[in-house]
Scaffold this active site. Structure first.
Site, PDB file in Angstrom:
ATOM      1  N   LYS A  10       0.850  -1.200   0.000  1.00 53.99           N
ATOM      2  CA  LYS A  10       0.000   0.000   0.000  1.00 53.99           C
ATOM      3  C   LYS A  10       0.881   1.243   0.000  1.00 53.99           C
ATOM      4  O   LYS A  10       1.459   1.613   1.021  1.00 53.99           O
ATOM      5  CB  LYS A  10      -0.920   0.053   1.225  1.00 53.99           C
ATOM      6  CG  LYS A  10      -1.984   1.129   1.054  1.00 53.99           C
ATOM      7  CD  LYS A  10      -2.585   1.621   2.341  1.00 53.99           C
ATOM      8  CE  LYS A  10      -1.746   2.605   3.064  1.00 53.99           C
ATOM      9  NZ  LYS A  10      -1.475   3.883   2.334  1.00 53.99           N
ATOM     10  N   GLU A  19       9.459   0.888  10.949  1.00 54.69           N
ATOM     11  CA  GLU A  19      10.510   1.902  10.737  1.00 54.69           C
ATOM     12  C   GLU A  19       9.828   3.246  10.918  1.00 54.69           C
ATOM     13  O   GLU A  19       9.037   3.657  10.064  1.00 54.69           O
ATOM     14  CB  GLU A  19      11.080   1.783   9.316  1.00 54.69           C
ATOM     15  CG  GLU A  19      11.746   0.464   9.013  1.00 54.69           C
ATOM     16  CD  GLU A  19      13.120   0.342   9.648  1.00 54.69           C
ATOM     17  OE1 GLU A  19      13.579   1.290  10.294  1.00 54.69           O
ATOM     18  OE2 GLU A  19      13.725  -0.731   9.492  1.00 54.69           O
TER      19      GLU A  19
HETATM   20  P1  NAD Z   1       2.206   8.273   8.125  1.00 50.63           P
HETATM   21  O1  NAD Z   1       2.469   7.386   9.274  1.00 50.63           O
HETATM   22  O2  NAD Z   1       1.134   9.276   8.236  1.00 50.63           O
HETATM   23  O3  NAD Z   1       1.857   7.414   6.826  1.00 50.63           O
HETATM   24  C1  NAD Z   1       2.721   6.402   6.356  1.00 50.63           C
HETATM   25  C2  NAD Z   1       1.919   5.349   5.614  1.00 50.63           C
HETATM   26  O4  NAD Z   1       1.086   4.670   6.541  1.00 50.63           O
HETATM   27  C3  NAD Z   1       0.987   5.904   4.553  1.00 50.63           C
HETATM   28  O5  NAD Z   1       0.926   4.959   3.502  1.00 50.63           O
HETATM   29  C4  NAD Z   1      -0.358   5.985   5.280  1.00 50.63           C
HETATM   30  O6  NAD Z   1      -1.443   5.935   4.384  1.00 50.63           O
HETATM   31  C5  NAD Z   1      -0.282   4.761   6.160  1.00 50.63           C
HETATM   32  N1  NAD Z   1      -1.017   4.801   7.423  1.00 50.63           N
HETATM   33  C6  NAD Z   1      -1.141   5.851   8.275  1.00 50.63           C
HETATM   34  N2  NAD Z   1      -1.826   5.477   9.370  1.00 50.63           N
HETATM   35  C7  NAD Z   1      -2.122   4.168   9.222  1.00 50.63           C
HETATM   36  C8  NAD Z   1      -2.798   3.206  10.026  1.00 50.63           C
HETATM   37  N3  NAD Z   1      -3.319   3.521  11.228  1.00 50.63           N
HETATM   38  N4  NAD Z   1      -2.903   1.948   9.569  1.00 50.63           N
HETATM   39  C9  NAD Z   1      -2.380   1.604   8.368  1.00 50.63           C
HETATM   40  N5  NAD Z   1      -1.741   2.475   7.559  1.00 50.63           N
HETATM   41  C10 NAD Z   1      -1.604   3.734   7.981  1.00 50.63           C
HETATM   42  O7  NAD Z   1       3.609   8.936   7.794  1.00 50.63           O
HETATM   43  P2  NAD Z   1       3.967  10.030   6.703  1.00 50.63           P
HETATM   44  O8  NAD Z   1       3.666  11.369   7.261  1.00 50.63           O
HETATM   45  O9  NAD Z   1       3.393   9.656   5.402  1.00 50.63           O
HETATM   46  O10 NAD Z   1       5.557   9.789   6.604  1.00 50.63           O
HETATM   47  C11 NAD Z   1       6.455  10.476   7.363  1.00 50.63           C
HETATM   48  C12 NAD Z   1       6.868   9.668   8.574  1.00 50.63           C
HETATM   49  O11 NAD Z   1       7.522   8.467   8.165  1.00 50.63           O
HETATM   50  C13 NAD Z   1       7.889  10.398   9.403  1.00 50.63           C
HETATM   51  O12 NAD Z   1       7.573  10.265  10.761  1.00 50.63           O
HETATM   52  C14 NAD Z   1       9.186   9.686   9.098  1.00 50.63           C
HETATM   53  O13 NAD Z   1      10.165   9.785  10.085  1.00 50.63           O
HETATM   54  C15 NAD Z   1       8.728   8.307   8.903  1.00 50.63           C
HETATM   55  N6  NAD Z   1       9.734   7.565   8.125  1.00 50.63           N
HETATM   56  C16 NAD Z   1      10.478   6.595   8.740  1.00 50.63           C
HETATM   57  C17 NAD Z   1      11.460   5.920   8.047  1.00 50.63           C
HETATM   58  C18 NAD Z   1      12.289   4.858   8.701  1.00 50.63           C
HETATM   59  O14 NAD Z   1      12.867   4.045   7.971  1.00 50.63           O
HETATM   60  N7  NAD Z   1      12.395   4.800   9.995  1.00 50.63           N
HETATM   61  C19 NAD Z   1      11.687   6.208   6.716  1.00 50.63           C
HETATM   62  C20 NAD Z   1      10.925   7.210   6.121  1.00 50.63           C
HETATM   63  C21 NAD Z   1       9.937   7.868   6.838  1.00 50.63           C
END
Ligand code: NAD
Length: 480
Positions: A178, A252
């Site tokens: 997804k 992650e």
């Molecule tokens: P987000 O958590 O809002 O969304 C990430 C993904 O998860 C999206 O595809 C979203 O649709 C999905 N999602 C959100 N809530 C969900 C739920 N409850 N159940 C299932 N799916 C869900 O994050 P974002 O704002 O899109 O991305 C930025 C974040 O990602 C930052 O906090 C960043 O640090 C983190 N990030 C971490 C890494 C790592 O490897 N540690 C790498 C890149 C980004």
């Protein structure tokens, strides 16, 4: 304009079961650049069924020899390489990543990871025979864990997806991916390469959608494992569901890493690497060290160097090959970054450059590279992940103080130490509670495990260790 009407499920381009669409807006120009169908829960059900059938097929992908799987992954890698330009443009036009960064990461990591894991599983063998302590022998077998639900964010949509796809498929798992709704066009190019490579139907399925549909995938009874990259808040929600279901999960998550500048460092001579470690992808990178820890003995000079550097960066359209800092992914993200800048000012930090929108850019979600000096590590801007081009320079008195400040964080994902003495810097790095840390740079290397401690996550991706999340172990005892 890139308009798609179908979803890639079960090895076919199928008509979506829902009627919703996702409209993509360029963060550089605010123009509409494409649309794709939004997968519904019914589409996820169909995708999981296809992945389940592919995994359970007694002569299917999971039973193929690792070398046969590696041959398909090699074709997949080659297909991505021939589409490199389309992929980097799709990524940069959707999320604002400067083209030079998408060309260096988004089109390089995926083929590299497919080949790395294909080779690793082919060379390693799936079974090991051990002499048993109570007589006889045991065959210890690595088996693919099953159907993987993979959920990725928008900031590095290709690289982060392939951190999951490559080890999962190499191990013999099947997958429902997804993508984040902000970055879906590149997932269509990925699907075209997968189809052309000859991945058997159902081995990989793609369901572009938002968080509710993501939550449906996480809880789906047909899924055996969840691999998630995203925010810590979403990671906690997903971990709760997986905890209840006893479903293996790798997470992650966010970061607020420290870049420790030691007193002997020639920072002015390391600015290119410093950029990669602190501001990569407009600061929209999980591992960047946005807390710069500077010795009091050289504080003013280090603030000056970073300020001059940040103000020299070329801010512009993500598709312009000279751009170093592009826009934030969305108006919402831009507003979020601006609200942190306001908080920093209100808490008493001093802005030395940036602090607002760049002049002359009426359109696009831009924020100027911003440096805050005189930051106390307890300030909100030093504790919370901003995910934008905002650096905080925090003074420290001695090395113990620097390590204490670095570790005084909810997170533990990346970080860096800057010094003329790499061995000494490595000693300092050993004291930082984090999943990974660089000396005089920060570069994720595919052969080394990557992941977080504390609120930055659970489990590891990359390296041989990255396979463990996609395998289960079986012991077959044989009587003497
Ligand atoms: P987000 O958590 O809002 O969304 C990430 C993904 O998860 C999206 O595809 C979203 O649709 C999905 N999602 C959100 N809530 C969900 C739920 N409850 N159940 C299932 N799916 C869900 O994050 P974002 O704002 O899109 O991305 C930025 C974040 O990602 C930052 O906090 C960043 O640090 C983190 N990030 C971490 C890494 C790592 O490897 N540690 C790498 C890149 C980004």
């Amino acid at each position: 304009m890139s308009d798609y009407r179908h979803l890639y499920i079960g090895g076919e381009w199928v008509t979506p079961r829902g009627a919703s669409t996702i409209t993509l807006v360029s963060p550089s120009t605010e123009e509409v650049i494409g649309s794709v169908p939004e997968a519904s829960e019914a589409d996820v059900d169909r995708a999981v069924d296809a992945a389940r059938a592919a995994f359970d097929d007694p002569t299917g992908w999971s039973r193929w020899s690792p070398a046969d799987r590696a041959a398909v992954l090699e074709r997949f890698a080659a297909g991505l390489e021939t589409r490199a330009e389309a992929i980097s443009k799709a990524v940069s036009s959707q999320n604002g990543m400067p083209l030079q960064i998408s060309q260096a990461f988004e089109t390089v990591f995926p083929p590299l990871l497919l080949r790395y894991y294909g080779k690793l599983v082919s060379e390693r063998g799936a079974e090991e025979r051990r002499d048993a302590m109570f007589g006889g022998t045991t065959v210890v077998r690595r088996e693919p864990i099953g159907v993987v639900g993979a959920i990725v964010p928008w900031n590095f949509p290709q690289a982060l997806a392939f951190l999951k796809i490559a080890p999962a498929l190499a191990s013999g798992c099947t997958m429902v991916l997804k993508p984040a709704p902000e970055t879906v066009l590149d997932s269509y190019v990925m699907a075209e390469a997968a189809a052309e490579a000859g991945l058997p139907p159902g081995v990989m399925n793609i369901v572009p959608a938002g968080r509710e549909v993501g939550a449906h995938l996480v809880a789906h009874p047909g899924v055996d494992k969840i691999a998630f990259t995203g925010s810590t808040a979403a990671g906690r929600a997903i971990a709760e569901t997986c905890g209840r279901l006893l479903r293996p999960v790798t997470l992650e998550l966010g970061g607020k890493s420290a870049a420790i500048v030691l007193p002997d460092c020639d920072l002015a001579g390391s600015l290119e690497s410093f950029f990669g470690a602190t501001l990569l992808n407009n600061g929209q990178t999980c591992f960047v060290g946005t807390r710069i820890l500077a010795p009091r003995s050289r504080y003013d000079e280090i603030v000056e160097t970073i300020t001059a550097f940040a103000s020299s960066l070329n801010v512009g359209d993500a598709l312009d090959p000279t751009t170093q800092i592009g826009p934030m992914v969305s108006a919402r993200q831009r507003d979020r970054v601006e609200s942190y800048i306001d908080k920093g000012k209100a808490e008493g930090a001093r802005i030395t450059t940036g602090g607002g929108r760049p002049a002359g850019r009426e359109r696009g979600f831009f924020v100027s590279p911003t440096v805050f000096a005189d930051v106390d590590n307890r300030y909100t801007i030093a504790q919370e992940e901003i995910f934008g081009p905002v650096l905080s320079v925090i003074p420290y008195t001695d090395e113990d103080d620097a390590v204490r400040i670095a570790n005084d964080s909810e997170y533990g994902l990346g970080g860096s130490v800057w010094s003329a003495d790499p061995e000494h810097a490595t000693d300092v790095a050993r004291r930082v509670r984090t999943g990974s840390i660089g000396i005089n740079s920060y570069v994720n290397d595919p052969v080394s495990p990557f992941g977080g401690v504390k609120a930055s996550g659970l489990g590891r991706e990359m390296g041989p260790e990255g396979l463990a999340g996609y395998e289960t172990l079986k012991s077959i005892y044989q009587a003497p």
